[in-house]
Structure formats: C-alpha cells, structure tokens
Design an enzyme around this catalytic site. Structure first.
Site, PDB file in Angstrom:
ATOM      1  N   GLU A  33       0.879  -1.158   0.000  1.00  0.00           N
ATOM      2  CA  GLU A  33       0.000   0.000   0.000  1.00  0.00           C
ATOM      3  C   GLU A  33       0.926   1.221   0.000  1.00  0.00           C
ATOM      4  OE1 GLU A  33      -3.457   2.008   2.753  1.00  0.00           O
ATOM      5  OE2 GLU A  33      -2.822  -0.031   3.213  1.00  0.00           O
ATOM      6  N   ARG A 257       4.910 -12.691   9.843  1.00  0.00           N
ATOM      7  CA  ARG A 257       5.632 -11.434   9.759  1.00  0.00           C
ATOM      8  C   ARG A 257       7.000 -11.580  10.360  1.00  0.00           C
ATOM      9  NH1 ARG A 257       3.211  -6.340   9.074  1.00  0.00           N
ATOM     10  NH2 ARG A 257       1.097  -6.721   8.380  1.00  0.00           N
ATOM     11  N   LYS A 267       4.338   0.932   9.297  1.00  0.00           N
ATOM     12  CA  LYS A 267       4.463   2.206   8.583  1.00  0.00           C
ATOM     13  C   LYS A 267       3.835   3.357   9.360  1.00  0.00           C
ATOM     14  CE  LYS A 267       3.085   0.162   4.822  1.00  0.00           C
ATOM     15  NZ  LYS A 267       2.497  -0.067   3.491  1.00  0.00           N
TER      16      LYS A 267
HETATM   17  P1  ATP Z   1       2.591  -1.981   7.828  1.00  0.00           P
HETATM   18  O1  ATP Z   1       1.895  -2.447   9.055  1.00  0.00           O
HETATM   19  O2  ATP Z   1       4.028  -1.716   8.026  1.00  0.00           O
HETATM   20  O3  ATP Z   1       1.886  -0.852   7.156  1.00  0.00           O
HETATM   21  P2  ATP Z   1       1.373  -3.609   5.901  1.00  0.00           P
HETATM   22  O4  ATP Z   1       1.214  -5.075   5.907  1.00  0.00           O
HETATM   23  O5  ATP Z   1       0.160  -2.811   6.136  1.00  0.00           O
HETATM   24  O6  ATP Z   1       2.530  -3.225   6.877  1.00  0.00           O
HETATM   25  P3  ATP Z   1       1.598  -3.396   3.084  1.00  0.00           P
HETATM   26  O7  ATP Z   1       2.060  -2.254   2.258  1.00  0.00           O
HETATM   27  O8  ATP Z   1       0.176  -3.758   3.026  1.00  0.00           O
HETATM   28  O9  ATP Z   1       2.026  -3.078   4.580  1.00  0.00           O
HETATM   29  O10 ATP Z   1       2.526  -4.663   2.832  1.00  0.00           O
HETATM   30  C1  ATP Z   1       2.913  -5.162   1.593  1.00  0.00           C
HETATM   31  C2  ATP Z   1       3.292  -6.594   1.749  1.00  0.00           C
HETATM   32  O11 ATP Z   1       4.342  -6.740   2.679  1.00  0.00           O
HETATM   33  C3  ATP Z   1       2.127  -7.404   2.272  1.00  0.00           C
HETATM   34  O12 ATP Z   1       2.021  -8.597   1.539  1.00  0.00           O
HETATM   35  C4  ATP Z   1       2.481  -7.653   3.708  1.00  0.00           C
HETATM   36  O13 ATP Z   1       1.927  -8.840   4.150  1.00  0.00           O
HETATM   37  C5  ATP Z   1       4.009  -7.695   3.673  1.00  0.00           C
HETATM   38  N1  ATP Z   1       4.581  -7.296   4.962  1.00  0.00           N
HETATM   39  C6  ATP Z   1       4.388  -6.145   5.644  1.00  0.00           C
HETATM   40  N2  ATP Z   1       5.027  -6.151   6.814  1.00  0.00           N
HETATM   41  C7  ATP Z   1       5.681  -7.335   6.899  1.00  0.00           C
HETATM   42  C8  ATP Z   1       6.532  -7.956   7.883  1.00  0.00           C
HETATM   43  N3  ATP Z   1       6.846  -7.351   9.030  1.00  0.00           N
HETATM   44  N4  ATP Z   1       7.012  -9.180   7.603  1.00  0.00           N
HETATM   45  C9  ATP Z   1       6.715  -9.798   6.457  1.00  0.00           C
HETATM   46  N5  ATP Z   1       5.926  -9.286   5.500  1.00  0.00           N
HETATM   47  C10 ATP Z   1       5.402  -8.071   5.705  1.00  0.00           C
HETATM   48 MG    MG Z   2      -1.508  -3.192   4.691  1.00  0.00          MG
END
Ligand code: ATP
Ligand code: MG
Length: 560
Positions: A33, A257, A267
């Site tokens: 995102e 994760r 983020k």
């Molecule tokens: P954040 O909480 O940091 O915003 P998010 O999952 O909302 O993380 P996205 O931009 O939706 O962020 O993530 C893109 C991809 O990265 C998704 O497939 C998500 O599952 C993966 N991802 C995000 N954080 C992690 C993590 N700590 N470990 C492994 N994969 C991750």
């Molecule tokens: Mg997300």
C-alpha cells in the site's frame, strides 16, 4: 541437491503445484500500500515473492494496493519502486489496484444481480451491534432483503455521488450467523468523497481491502498470493468471492511477519517518528526502512541474506538486530577498503623523528582478498593523531597500547614507546611523547621487539577533518510497541552521536570521488567499524556514517 533440503513450506507447495501440472508457470505479486516507505519486514516479503519466481518458473508483479485514497501518495510509489530495484529485483508488470476500479464495479454489480450483495444504510454503530460476537450469531439488517432492482439503483446512485460519506455501504449477503465473523455480510464498498492519487475525483465509492485484493489477484492470474498470518481468517471470504464471481482461482497462503528487535516495523509508527521529528526523515540511518538501511551503508545482499537465511515461518518472530549486523559485517569484511581515522584525537609527538621529515608508507586496501585490492600511500611524520582511549596515564596490566614506558605498533608504520606526556592546567592530557624504533618498520622489521597492540593513527600535517556519525539502536526496548505507554517513550537518547572533528588519512578525502567511481565503496576504519559516505557530504565537508561496529557490542545482551 542441497537446495532441495532447504525448501521452505511455500516453496514446497509451489514445487508440488508445478510437478502435478496444476500450473505451467507460477505468478506471484508484491502488493504494497503506497502509504509509507518500505521497511525490513517488507524486504522479507519481497525476497519471498521474487525469490520464488526466480527459483521456479514464473514472474512477479508489483501491484500498488491503492484502494484507500486517504493515506496514499506518489512519493511513496516512487520510493517503493526504487527500493525494490535496489534490492536487486525486477517486476514483470507494474499494476495499480485502482486501475481495476471499473472491473471491480462490474464485479459488485454481478454479485447484486446474483442476489449476493445489498445496499445497507444502517449506521456503523448499528452494524457493529447487529454483527454479534464470536459466540453469538448476528442479526440481519432491516435492509438485507431489498430487491435486486432497488440494490442496483442504489449502488449506481452511490457511485454517482448522491449520498454523503458513511450513509450507505454495499455488503455481501452471506450469513449473519457464520462462525467466521468476517463472513457476516462484510462490507464491499464504502462512500468516500476523497481525491485519489491516480483516479482523481472519478470515484466517490471505494472497494474495501477484501473486495479488491483477491479480485486483483484473479485479474492478474496470480497463482500464489502470499500474505501475512493476520489474513488467515480472510481466506474464507477470499475464496467465496472468487467462487461467486467465477473468476481466476488464485490461492492465498500465509506466512509469519518478520519483526526486528529494538525497533518498530509498522508504517504508521514509522510515519510518526518522521512527522514528529524523532528522526531526520524516512531515510534516517537509524530507521528500519530500506532507504534508512541503504543510507546507513547496508548492502542489498546483506538484506537479502538476512531475509533468506532467517527462513519463512508460520509463527510470528522477533529477529535479532544483531543478526542483520552479522550479515552486513560478513559482506563488508570482504569488500571494504581499510583506512585510518581517529575519531577522538590526541596528539603524539615522536621526539626522535627528525623535524620536517616525512615519508610515504603503504597499506593494503583489503588484506582479506587476493591481491589485496591494491594499496594506498599513507604519509607519516613527527606528529600524529592517535585515539585518546589508546593512552592511559596509569594503565592496568594487559593494556597493550600506550602508557608511560609501554610499547605499541603503529599500523603500517613503526613501533613506538611512550616516554612522557603533557597535561594542561585542568589536568587533561594534551600530548604524548614517544620515541620510535627506525628498524621496526612494518614489513621490514629487524628490531626483534615484540609488541602485542597495534594502533591506528593519522599524520597531523596531512590529516583532513570529517564529520562522523555513530548510530546505536533507535530504541532501548526490544519491543517498544509492546511496552506500557507510548512506544516513543523508549527512544534511545544516544542513538545518534555526531563527532564533528574526526581526523582522516588523506586518501579518505577522495571518498566522494571513490563513491562516484564505485557506488558500493565502503570503508573499514581500522578498529572503529565499517563506514560509508553520507549524502550530506559536500566538497569541503565529508560526512561518514558508521554502518556497524567491527564486533557485536550487544553480544552480551543477546546472550542474556
Ligand atoms: P505496515 O503495518 O508496516 O503498514 P502492511 O502489511 O500494512 O505493513 P503493506 O504495504 O500492506 O504493509 O505490505 C505489503 C506486503 O508486505 C504485504 O504482503 C504484507 O503482508 C508484507 N509485509 C508487511 N510487513 C511485513 C513484515 N513485518 N514481515 C513480512 N511481511 C510483511
Ligand atoms: Mg496493509
């Protein structure tokens, strides 16, 4: 083959799917995102998704999951692309979920026509009440049984902007008593009169994550849609929507994760650190963002190794920051040029070295590699800067550096012996006086003297000044976001130490030029750690970042 032994569980699934002929080639996607910069957790998802299609036959798409208009920005889109490329991966297609808004709208209409979706107009509070609890079934909304014609009309009017935000939603008509709460008539569309970074003001209704994600996977014919564990309960809805819409059957798989200790990987929290100025931007070298790690001096391969070698798990794991440091040390030991820099200087005078004399000594660039990667000249003279901590007025036993009467070797130069020292009015040592042994020159030592310590130094008349930035953990707590109170209360006040007046050997004055010639140029400041040139450097003001110390100074903590 040894590779086969190390297949992780997702690789096993992929291998079986290819063997059984289920797919001729696999397609994965990385779906960020664009609401922030990528961090180390994302790196593991990137390495997994791109790694799979590199290892097996297939390709990976980059898909911006930009269905929420409020928090997204093109700055983030650019940084994400830049970070993935820097990590060493190439996507097949660059897609945007927002490009599917028209298709998703027709999918919603199809569900309405099949009697599987309806326009609701109860308030959010009412909806929450009617939802029930995990142990109690929910209740139907009074609007659940509208006619298809009425639903089609209302949904179109939602799209046309006739209703204010929050006044209507489109919901799937599944089962208000379903054991999985997410299946109790989930919202598919909401009204938001908000400008979108790509579609502008065309839309005022936006699909929910659950109605965009799986459908985007299907549109792109993604075979293995990999996400993190919190999406396990969503899988049922993911499959239901694909089945009812009769679209490409993508499959969702979940992995744990990866989080890093002494930092936060969310983020939203990283954004707070930036906007509230706890750090100097997303690429502050203390940030766990890919751009921060890059600026700190981490290499793409060190991050890839960290992600690959820590494996893929089904249980959330907190990884040691020290492990990340292990991989960067492993890398930089093989590639960095050895140089001398004195971070906390004190002057040493060699009393028996002739006044005005100087000589050029030589030092290997990197003794770890064959041919030593060449060498550079190091000027030597009567006055040298040495590290303040390398002298002790009253040294304890086994102190192998300098103190009255003690001997030590100057790296690439001579053995010296300390005879005396000078103090100022406040009792601070300001100068150390030594004699040197002319027949003890490194490489041609015939002195027969044996010393245990070797010290780095920089010749006073040849030294250049530089700013050196030393970093430590950003937080004092291993899991700051699990502590009581605000995670920002646990910021390490000593996470950044700036040394304005370090002395560097003259060759290092060319560091900016050397970086232009080789963007991977890094240095080991002998005994002080691995360093890189920071982007704040100007022609007459060099700034170095310490990437990591030579040894693990946190080892004790880790073993605790
Ligand atoms: P954040 O909480 O940091 O915003 P998010 O999952 O909302 O993380 P996205 O931009 O939706 O962020 O993530 C893109 C991809 O990265 C998704 O497939 C998500 O599952 C993966 N991802 C995000 N954080 C992690 C993590 N700590 N470990 C492994 N994969 C991750
Ligand atoms: Mg997300």
């Amino acid at each position: 083959m040894s590779e086969e032994k190390s297949l992780n569980f997702i690789e096993e699934i992929v291998e079986n799917d290819l063997k059984s002929g289920k797919y001729a080639q696999i397609v994965t996607r990385f779906p960020p995102e664009p609401n922030g910069y990528l961090h180390i957790g994302h790196a593991s998802s990137i390495c997994l998704n791109f790694g799979l299609t590199q290892k097996f036959n297939g390709y990976t798409n980059l898909r911006f999951d930009d269905t929420n208009p409020v928090t997204e920005d093109t700055e983030y889109v650019e940084s994400i692309k830049n970070d993935i490329k820097w990590l060493g991966f190439t996507w097949e297609n660059e897609f945007y979920a927002s490009d599917y808004f028209d298709t998703l709208y027709t999918y919603a209409v199809k569900l309405i026509e099949k009697g599987l979706a309806y326009v609701d107009e109860i308030s959010a509070e009412e909806m929450a009440t009617l939802k029930g609890t995990p142990t109690e079934p929910g209740k139907d909304s009074p609007y659940r049984n509208r006619s298809t014609a009425e639903n089609l009309d209302l949904f179109e009017r939602m799209k046309n902007g006739e209703f204010p935000d929050g006044s209507r939603t489109l919901r799937a008509k599944i089962d208000m008593a379903h054991v999985n709460m997410l299946m109790r008539d989930p919202i598919l569309y909401r009204i938001k009169h908000t400008h979108h970074h790509r579609t502008g003001d065309k839309w005022c209704i936006y699909p929910m994550y659950d109605f965009a994600h799986g459908q985007s996977d299907a549109i792109e014919n993604v075979t293995h849609s990999i996400c993190t564990l919190e999406f396990i309960p969503h899988r049922e809805l993911y499959n239901w929507l694909i089945e009812q819409l009769e679209i490409y059957p993508s499959h969702q798989y979940e992995f744990a994760r990866k989080n890093l200790n002494y930092t936060v990987t969310s983020k939203r929290k990283l954004l707070q650190l930036v906007t509230e100025k706890y750090v100097n931007g997303w690429d502050d070298p203390r940030m766990p963002t890919i751009s921060g790690l890059r600026r700190r001096g981490f290499t793409p391969s060190s991050i890839r190794n960290f992600c690959d070698r820590t494996g893929i798990s089904k249980r959330d794991n907190l990884l040691e920051y020290s492990l990340l440091e292990f991989f960067i040390r492993e890398d930089l030991n093989k590639t960095s040029w050895r140089r001398m820099a004195v971070l906390d200087p004190i002057k040493m005078v060699i009393t028996n070295y002739p006044e005005g004399q100087e000589e050029l000594l030589h030092g290997e660039n990197n003794p770890e590699v064959e041919g030593h990667d060449g060498e550079r000249a190091i000027p030597f003279s009567k006055e040298l800067w040495i590290e303040r901590e390398d002298f002790m007025e009253e040294p304890p036993k086994k102190f192998f550096r300098l103190g009255p009467g003690l001997m030590s070797r100057l790296k690439n130069a001579y053995i010296v012996q300390c005879d005396s020292f000078v103090k100022d009015a406040d009792g601070n040592v300001t100068e150390i006086h030594c004699t040197y042994f002319p027949d003890s020159k490194s490489g041609e030592d015939t002195s027969g003297l044996k010393v245990k310590g070797t010290m780095h130094w920089v010749s006073v008349p040849h030294a250049k000044t530089a700013e050196v930035r030393l970093y430590d953990r950003l937080f004092t707590s291993e899991e700051p976001d699990r502590e009581e109170g605000d995670f920002k209360d646990y910021i390490n006040p000593e996470s950044l130490v700036v040394l304005k007046n370090a002395y560097i050997e003259p060759d290092l004055a060319n560091a900016s030029k050397q970086l232009e010639e080789n963007p991977d140029r890094r240095y080991q400041f002998i005994r002080k750690g691995y360093f890189c040139v920071d982007k704040d450097s100007t022609e007459d003001h060099l700034v170095f970042n310490r990437t990591v110390t030579l040894k693990d100074t946190w080892a004790k903590e880790v073993l605790r």
